[in-house]
Write an enzyme that holds these catalytic residues in place. Structure first.
Site, PDB file in Angstrom:
ATOM      1  N   CYS A  50      23.239  23.448  42.909  1.00 58.35           N
ATOM      2  CA  CYS A  50      23.663  22.283  43.668  1.00 58.35           C
ATOM      3  C   CYS A  50      25.056  22.606  44.536  1.00 58.35           C
ATOM      4  CB  CYS A  50      24.009  21.234  42.774  1.00 58.35           C
ATOM      5  SG  CYS A  50      25.500  21.563  41.440  1.00 58.35           S
ATOM      6  N   SER A 109      33.066  28.972  41.254  1.00 60.80           N
ATOM      7  CA  SER A 109      32.420  27.699  41.072  1.00 60.80           C
ATOM      8  C   SER A 109      33.207  26.579  41.260  1.00 60.80           C
ATOM      9  CB  SER A 109      32.013  27.724  39.585  1.00 60.80           C
ATOM     10  OG  SER A 109      31.098  28.563  39.269  1.00 60.80           O
ATOM     11  N   GLU A 114      32.860  27.552  34.831  1.00 60.71           N
ATOM     12  CA  GLU A 114      31.673  27.087  34.264  1.00 60.71           C
ATOM     13  C   GLU A 114      30.576  27.971  33.838  1.00 60.71           C
ATOM     14  OE1 GLU A 114      28.656  26.161  35.689  1.00 60.71           O
ATOM     15  OE2 GLU A 114      28.788  26.887  37.574  1.00 60.71           O
ATOM     16  N   GLN A 116      27.086  27.542  33.449  1.00 62.92           N
ATOM     17  CA  GLN A 116      25.625  27.319  34.030  1.00 62.92           C
ATOM     18  C   GLN A 116      25.292  28.416  34.983  1.00 62.92           C
ATOM     19  OE1 GLN A 116      24.887  23.189  34.941  1.00 62.92           O
ATOM     20  NE2 GLN A 116      22.554  23.674  35.178  1.00 62.92           N
ATOM     21  N   GLN A 120      21.997  30.755  36.207  1.00 60.22           N
ATOM     22  CA  GLN A 120      21.382  30.436  37.260  1.00 60.22           C
ATOM     23  C   GLN A 120      21.058  31.662  38.112  1.00 60.22           C
ATOM     24  OE1 GLN A 120      24.226  27.757  38.765  1.00 60.22           O
ATOM     25  NE2 GLN A 120      22.737  25.760  38.212  1.00 60.22           N
ATOM     26  N   ALA A 190      15.915  14.739  32.920  1.00 55.86           N
ATOM     27  CA  ALA A 190      15.955  15.146  31.438  1.00 55.86           C
ATOM     28  C   ALA A 190      16.324  16.634  31.343  1.00 55.86           C
ATOM     29  CB  ALA A 190      14.995  14.802  30.744  1.00 55.86           C
TER      30      ALA A 190
END
Length: 357
Positions: A50, A109, A114, A116, A120, A190
């Site tokens: 993103c 980031s 972070e 995540q 990725q 979700a």
């Protein structure tokens, strides 16, 4: 063989540009096939999140290989090269290596540290393996970046108390909606980001939560992880009906077109109620034209910067610890390299010269 990274991030491009460049996982195979058939690209991997899109290549002819990537990016996004260039950064050789290590460690980031992003980068490596676009150089580079990212998280304090995009979105919601605990909140999507949204919402608030997803099974599976929260679930077929009854909506789906816009919201909204929309997806799930509605207030990932800035100062020392570890592993950092006509990372656009497609 030369390594190059061509990309853009939250530091060089607004979300409205980043969403045009986004490459969903389902399209990655086609993009890799296209790029590997270019005459001057020998290896390629793609990292699309993103907050960034990066294309890593190995090439014998650096300028030609970069030109082939930028031409593709222009065609893929629909942006003219002249407009696209001002948002791109290009790193070469050791700078590309050091950059990817920093990315994997969470040092580049939006939210420092972070976690995540490490998953990725691993996913980018797996996709490149799956589509057979890795050679010896990129395969080794990505593996080194993953190892460095893991070491930074295990041997420094950068991951301690680290927040995510989802937690920053919840904090922003708390700033904009002081009575969040008494609100009816819906989450569209979700996946991992939705799970983190629920986790941070129920940590402090007792709001009613509804999770909608394309498939009900995945929504139900997520709700079961938080049985104490009494979460309602449904499919996106009930999206407008659910939004109509909500005060706050978080969106984090993989849809490639906006789910909510002025046209589908205006007929269903009560003029006496305020609707707060927090979109943490790229491409955006919420069209910018919803802000034309009097009682609708929409925020996206770029609006999280104010929240992140509050926590940034306390994390700089942790980032310095991590950088020392990366320097030992990757060698001395050199100045960032950019070709004429492109934006250097963290610097202003070059004022003269360019590479024509």
């Amino acid at each position: 063989m030369n390594i190059a990274v061509i990309g853009l991030s939250h530091k060089t491009a607004p979300v409205q540009v980043r969403e045009k460049l986004s490459i969903p996982s389902a399209q990655t195979g086609d993009v890799i096939a296209h790029l590997t058939h270019c005459p001057h690209i020998d290896e390629v991997s793609i990292l699309s999140t993103c907050n960034r899109l990066e294309i890593h290549i190995v090439t014998e002819e650096t300028e030609q290989g970069i030109r082939e990537v930028t031409q593709f990016l222009s065609e893929h996004s629909g942006l003219p090269l002249a407009e696209l260039r001002q948002h791109l950064f290009i790193l070469l050789h050791q700078d590309a290596v050091n950059h990817l290590m920093r990315v994997a460690a969470g040092l580049d980031s939006l939210v420092l540290g972070e976690g995540q992003i490490l998953a990725q980068v691993k996913h980018a490596h797996q996709l490149a393996q799956q589509h057979k676009s890795l050679g010896r150089v990129l395969d080794r580079l990505l593996k080194q970046a993953l190892t460095a990212g893991k070491r930074v998280r295990s041997e420094t304090s950068i991951g301690t108390g680290a927040v995510s995009i989802s937690s920053a979105a919840v904090e922003l919601a708390r700033m904009k909606v002081p009575h969040l605990s008494s609100c009816h909140v819906s989450i569209l999507g979700a996946g991992k980001m939705a799970r983190l949204l629920v986790q941070h919402l129920i940590a402090k608030d007792s709001c009613t939560i509804t999770i909608l997803n394309r498939t009900i099974d995945r929504a139900d599976e997520l709700a079961k992880q938080f049985a104490e929260a009494n979460i309602r679930t449904g499919t996106l077929d009930a999206m407008l009906e659910t939004v109509q009854a909500c005060d706050v909506v978080f969106t984090c789906t993989s849809a490639t077109e906006p789910l909510l816009n002025r046209e589908n919201l205006e007929p269903i909204l009560d003029a006496s109620r305020t609707l707060m929309l927090f979109d943490i997806s790229v491409p955006l799930n919420v069209h910018a034209n919803v802000n034309e509605l009097a009682n609708v207030h929409a925020f996206n990932v770029d609006d999280l910067k104010a929240v992140v800035a509050q926590n940034q100062a306390s994390r700089r020392r942790m980032a310095m610890e991590a950088q020392v570890l990366l320097d030992r592993r990757g060698g001395n950092l050199y100045g960032l390299v950019a070709l004429p006509g492109y934006r250097q990372h963290h610097q202003q656009p070059a004022q003269q010269g360019r590479i024509d497609p």
